[in-house]
Design an enzyme around this catalytic site. Structure first.
Site, PDB file in Angstrom:
ATOM      1  N   GLY A 225       0.814  -1.214   0.000  1.00  0.00           N
ATOM      2  CA  GLY A 225       0.000   0.000   0.000  1.00  0.00           C
ATOM      3  C   GLY A 225       0.844   1.258   0.000  1.00  0.00           C
TER       4      GLY A 225
ATOM      5  N   ASP B  21       5.292 -10.549   5.946  1.00  0.00           N
ATOM      6  CA  ASP B  21       4.946 -11.829   5.326  1.00  0.00           C
ATOM      7  C   ASP B  21       5.501 -12.000   3.916  1.00  0.00           C
ATOM      8  OD1 ASP B  21       3.232  -9.881   4.444  1.00  0.00           O
ATOM      9  OD2 ASP B  21       1.408 -10.867   5.107  1.00  0.00           O
TER      10      ASP B  21
ATOM     11  N   ARG C   5      -1.533 -12.718   5.072  1.00  0.00           N
ATOM     12  CA  ARG C   5      -2.885 -12.470   4.566  1.00  0.00           C
ATOM     13  C   ARG C   5      -3.098 -13.131   3.209  1.00  0.00           C
ATOM     14  NH1 ARG C   5      -6.176  -8.455   6.103  1.00  0.00           N
ATOM     15  NH2 ARG C   5      -6.707  -8.083   3.922  1.00  0.00           N
TER      16      ARG C   5
END
EC number: 2.7.1.11
Length: 477
Positions: free
Chosen positions: A210, A239, A284
């Site tokens: 982001g 991650d 995620r």
């Protein structure tokens, strides 16, 4: 006759040896496409460069080989198939590192460093090394830390602190980010207006995908306004879901701490009758932490990641597998990435639409849900037998720790690569290793690139061989 003698098997003393000698083959490489990074308007228009200040350093006197040649590139793919009839073009990037000549006058440089998004081991190390590198290597004296992420450029509580060597001296020993961080708050015009108002000439944005997308927008706005301000993004995500580069910083530390959680869960499982140790790890959209922690641990019986669907009930399902493993060993250890099994968890219409401040879909917590489902299953199928599930979620413990030695070194190299690129006049880029070679990658490439676990790759095969877990492919009737 000695069979190892040079003349063995050949009266002329060479034919037998030549038969086994390696042959040399000349290969024509496929076309090469350079994914170049932009130059500042002033750098593109300049007819000459400034000698690198590092050459005048009072203590360090670099050899000529210290500097990167203007023509040095690195390849995105380190191998390709010679037998391919129509090989794909090779993609190349400019090598990162110091140039003999720089395009930016250090005396006129004014740098801003900012951290955005969630916490990650190594954030403070990157910040420290940016300050140290700018001041010690290039003599840039105006270096400012912007608090509270992107909104810190314009918000009412914006705090821009001048950073010197004394201020950042021990930051690499601390977890979190000394500058504070937030999610969201991305107002492009206000951010750029704030950068211009404070006279910044270079911006170092540290964050995940982001943050990289935000940096692309800022870069494009700089270009639209004709501003001579450079921006670089330093990729951060625990991650490891940022594509192109070998890995993002903090990942090695995350795997190390995750393994400690797995060790604890394994002890709990072994110490119980029919015990299961369940660990939820970050991830995620990718299962890299779960995968690497499973391989490192060797105590994991089942690894569940977002890239591989699984199901609970029936032949070949998770419950059947765990029951067989418990019968065999008396216990089981399960690792689940936070993005795994999301399609199995019931959610309301409101939950389906819910997003966090960064615009990500809010995931339901797979850990407590799976623990609950395990308990219901055992009570239903084996009501007369003892059963224990111990659940561990080390998410915030992993995010908040300082970087380990490997990540600390990596953060230093990333920070210095970013500085060298900015001072050379580049902008709109991300520094990072590609096949071990530090390179400059266009921001827009990194912002859209993903890095899922390749379940057809050897690493996932290693996981399957270590855990002996099923493939969770539902039988076709």
């Amino acid at each position: 006759m000695d069979p190892t003698a040079p003349n063995s098997g050949d009266a002329n003393g060479g034919a037998a040896a030549d038969a086994t000698a390696p042959s040399n083959t000349t290969v024509t490489l496929p076309p090469l496409t350079l994914r170049d990074v932009p130059l500042l308007p002033s750098a593109a228009a300049a007819t000459d460069t400034i000698p690198n200040p590092i050459s005048r350093h009072p203590y360090f006197h670099p050899p000529a080989t210290f500097y990167i040649s203007p023509g040095d590139v690195s390849l995105r793919h380190a191998f390709f198939d010679l037998a391919s009839a129509s090989p794909s073009p090779l993609v190349a990037y400019r090598r990162a590192g110091p140039r003999a000549g720089v395009a930016v006058d250090p005396a006129r440089a004014r740098a801003a460093v900012v951290t955005c998004g969630g916490l990650c081991p190594g954030l403070n190390t990157v910040l420290r090394e940016l300050v140290v590198g700018l001041r010690e290597l290039y003599g840039v004296r105006d270096v400012f830390g912007v608090a509270a992420g992107y909104r810190g450029f314009y918000g009412p509580d914006a705090d821009h602190a001048r950073l010197d060597l004394a201020a950042v001296d021990d930051w690499h020993k601390k977890g979190g980010t000394v500058l504070k961080t937030t999610r969201g708050g991305f107002d492009l015009n206000k951010i750029v207006d704030g950068i211009v108002a404070r006279g910044y000439t270079q911006v170092y944005a540290i964050g995940g995908d982001g943050t990289m997308r935000g940096a692309v927008a800022i870069f494009n706005e700089f270009k639209r306004r004709g501003l001579n301000i450079s921006i670089t993004g330093i990729p951060k995500t625990v991650d490891n879901d940022i594509g192109i580069i070998d890995r993002s910083f903090g990942f090695q530390t995350a795997v190390e701490i995750a393994q400690q959680a797995i060790d604890a869960a394994h002890v709990e499982a072994v110490s119980a009758v029919n015990g299961i140790g369940l660990v939820k790890l970050m991830g995620r959209s990718t299962g890299h932490i779960a995968l690497h922690a499973t391989l490192s641990s060797r105590d994991v019986d089942c690894c569940l990641i977002p890239e591989v669907d699984f199901y609970l009930e029936g032949k070949g399902g998770l419950f059947e597998f765990l029951y067989e493993r418990i019968k065999q060993k008396g216990h089981a250890a399960v690792v689940v990435a936070e993005g795994a099994g999301q399609e199995l968890i019931p959610r309301t219409d409101d939950q389906k639409r819910e997003q966090d401040e960064s615009g990500n879909i809010v995931f339901l917590d797979v850990g407590p849900w799976l623990k609950s489902e395990l308990g219901k299953w055992w009570k239903r199928e084996h009501p007369s037998e003892l059963f224990t599930v111990k659940y561990i979620d080390p998410t915030y413990m992993i995010r908040a720790v300082p970087a380990n030695a490997t990540d600390n070194l990596y953060c230093t190299l990333l920070a210095h690569s970013a500085i060298h690129g900015i001072m050379a006049g580049y902008t709109g880029f991300v520094p990072g290793p590609i096949n071990g070679n530090y390179s400059y990658i266009p921001l827009e490439d990194v912002a859209v690139a993903k890095n899922p676990v390749d379940v057809n790759d050897h690493k996932w095969a290693w996981v399957r061989s270590v855990t002996n877990q099923p493939d969770f492919m539902k039988p076709k009737y």
